[in-house]
Scaffold this motif. Structure first.
Motif, short mmCIF file in Angstrom:
data_model
loop_
_atom_site.label_atom_id
_atom_site.label_comp_id
_atom_site.label_asym_id
_atom_site.label_seq_id
_atom_site.Cartn_x
_atom_site.Cartn_y
_atom_site.Cartn_z
N THR A 6 0.85 -1.19 0.00
CA THR A 6 0.00 0.00 0.00
C THR A 6 0.89 1.24 0.00
OG1 THR A 6 -0.15 0.32 2.40
CG2 THR A 6 -1.66 -1.29 1.40
N LEU A 33 -7.81 3.64 0.43
CA LEU A 33 -8.06 2.62 1.46
C LEU A 33 -9.06 3.07 2.52
CD1 LEU A 33 -4.40 1.36 1.93
CD2 LEU A 33 -6.28 0.05 0.95
N VAL A 70 1.36 -8.27 3.35
CA VAL A 70 1.09 -6.85 3.12
C VAL A 70 2.22 -6.02 3.73
CG1 VAL A 70 -0.46 -4.91 3.58
CG2 VAL A 70 -1.41 -7.17 3.10
N HIS A 103 2.59 -2.17 4.56
CA HIS A 103 1.63 -1.05 4.65
C HIS A 103 2.36 0.28 4.85
CE1 HIS A 103 -1.94 1.18 5.34
NE2 HIS A 103 -1.84 1.24 6.65
N ASN A 113 -4.76 7.45 8.65
CA ASN A 113 -3.76 6.52 9.18
C ASN A 113 -4.33 5.40 10.04
OD1 ASN A 113 -2.20 8.45 7.95
ND2 ASN A 113 -0.88 8.86 9.70
N THR A 120 -7.65 3.18 7.67
CA THR A 120 -7.11 2.33 6.61
C THR A 120 -6.43 1.09 7.18
OG1 THR A 120 -5.05 3.63 6.56
CG2 THR A 120 -6.79 4.27 5.03
N LEU A 121 -5.72 1.26 8.29
CA LEU A 121 -5.07 0.12 8.94
C LEU A 121 -6.11 -0.88 9.43
CD1 LEU A 121 -2.62 -1.32 10.23
CD2 LEU A 121 -2.89 0.20 12.21
N LEU A 126 -7.63 -2.91 6.51
CA LEU A 126 -6.70 -3.93 6.01
C LEU A 126 -6.65 -5.13 6.95
CD1 LEU A 126 -3.68 -1.73 4.84
CD2 LEU A 126 -5.06 -3.21 3.37
N PHE A 154 2.38 -9.27 7.91
CA PHE A 154 2.10 -7.83 7.86
C PHE A 154 3.33 -7.06 8.31
CE2 PHE A 154 0.08 -3.84 9.28
CZ PHE A 154 -0.76 -3.59 8.20
N PHE A 197 4.58 -3.26 9.05
CA PHE A 197 4.00 -1.94 9.30
C PHE A 197 5.08 -0.87 9.25
CE2 PHE A 197 2.38 1.26 12.51
CZ PHE A 197 1.40 1.79 11.67
#
Length: 337
Positions: A6, A59, A78, A80, A101, A104-105, A108, A120, A122
């Motif tokens: 993303t 997103l 992902v 991100h 912020n 969108t998290l 997902l 994931f 981050f």
């Protein structure tokens, strides 16, 4: 393996896409183009010879996120990046930052939590430490109350991921990185902020090109060697490679906990004036600047202890401040030619 990136056409995202493709991953990018352009794909292709899948999407639209994962059910990991990222802007417009912020998290993770297994990575930040009490900053440093809404969104984001991992099959690595600079050595991709740059180095390079009259240095009365703030400036290619190493750690089930945290920096702090002087050295340009008042939300000093990333993750920064500034200058000259 298919990996979703993303914000994959942004500064750090695009460099990470390059490194992922160089390692043989299939990449699909989501980006809403709020701070970049679709032309970045051409640069990625020029470097790697491969074109990533791209979907223009915001997103913040929960239904679109759900639809994406229905169509790309084979996404297994992902990375991100997609987020608003300017400290000053977050102070002026906090609700934009909380919506962009945090929501969108959550959207997902809601999709990933339904998978039998998901990796994931981050994009966190050293801002979670606030003004740390000791330097260099280790991952064990206490998380101070956030100085800005941007920093707060990263703290909250980390908490959301930890809580989610406890009750789902999501495994995560939080990369707390310091100050990314530079561009790919090919100068095919680099930092291209839309409007007035919020970060130091693109403002420096634009001033060097004559696009900005002069650079503003926010405060020269801090308790540092020359009175200006200290940061840890890491080359974006080194940073991108850290994401790939972190992803491979999760894929190989080498993580020791469901959620792991690593600082990603060089371990060296540089003042704003040191950065200016170094740029003048590598570019041969004299940089006009002025000292102005302090900027709300800025911490005084932040540089990383990178022992954990070096020893546990098996990653280490390779490039110097000079390397980063020289590549940023090469990129600036190319895009203005």
């Amino acid at each position: 393996m298919k990996i979703l990136v993303t914000g994959g056409l942004g500064f750090i995202g695009s460099h990470t896409v390059v490194e992922l493709q160089n390692e043989g991953f299939e990449v699909v990018i989501i980006d809403n183009l709020s701070n970049t352009t679709e032309k970045v794909i051409d640069g990625i292709v020029a470097i790697t010879g491969k074109k990533p899948i791209f979907e223009k999407m915001d997103l913040r639209d929960k239904a679109d996120v759900k639809d994406f994962f229905a169509r790309h059910s084979d996404v297994s990991g992902v990375i991100h990046f997609a987020a608003s990222k300017a400290v000053g802007e977050s102070v002026e417009n906090p609700l934009l930052y909380y919506e962009n912020n945090i929501n969108t998290l959550v959207y997902l993770l809601q999709e990933l939590s339904q998978k039998p297994e998901a990796q994931f990575i981050f994009s966190s930040s050293c801002t979670v430490y606030g003004q740390a009490e000791e330097m260099p900053i280790t991952e064990d440093a206490s998380v101070q109350p956030a100085i800005s809404p941007y920093g707060n969104t990263k703290q909250i984001g980390e908490e959301i991921i930890r809580d989610t991992a406890k009750v789902t099959n999501v495994n995560a690595i939080l990369l707390r990185y310091f100050n990314p600079i530079g561009s790919h050595p090919s100068a095919e991709i680099g930092e291209l902020p839309i409007g007035v740059p919020q970060n130091l180095v693109p403002f420096i390079t634009q001033t060097g090109m004559g696009l900005r009259e002069k650079l503003s240095v926010f405060g020269d009365d801090y308790p540092t060697i020359d009175g200006t703030c200290i940061r840890d400036y890491i080359h974006v290619v080194d940073l991108a490679k850290a994401h790939v190493v972190a992803l491979q750690r999760l894929i190989g089930n080498k993580n020791e906990q469901k959620v792991e945290t690593f600082n990603v920096g060089t371990g060296t702090g540089s003042t704003v004036l040191e950065v200016i002087n170094t740029f003048e050295k590598v570019s041969g340009k004299k940089l006009p600047y002025q000292i102005v008042g302090r900027r709300e939300g800025d911490v005084i000093t932040a540089y990383a202890n990178t022992d954990k990333a070096n020893n546990v993750l098996g990653w280490k920064a390779q490039s110097t401040l000079e390397d980063g500034l020289a590549s940023a200058w090469k990129w600036e000259q190319k895009i203005r030619s």
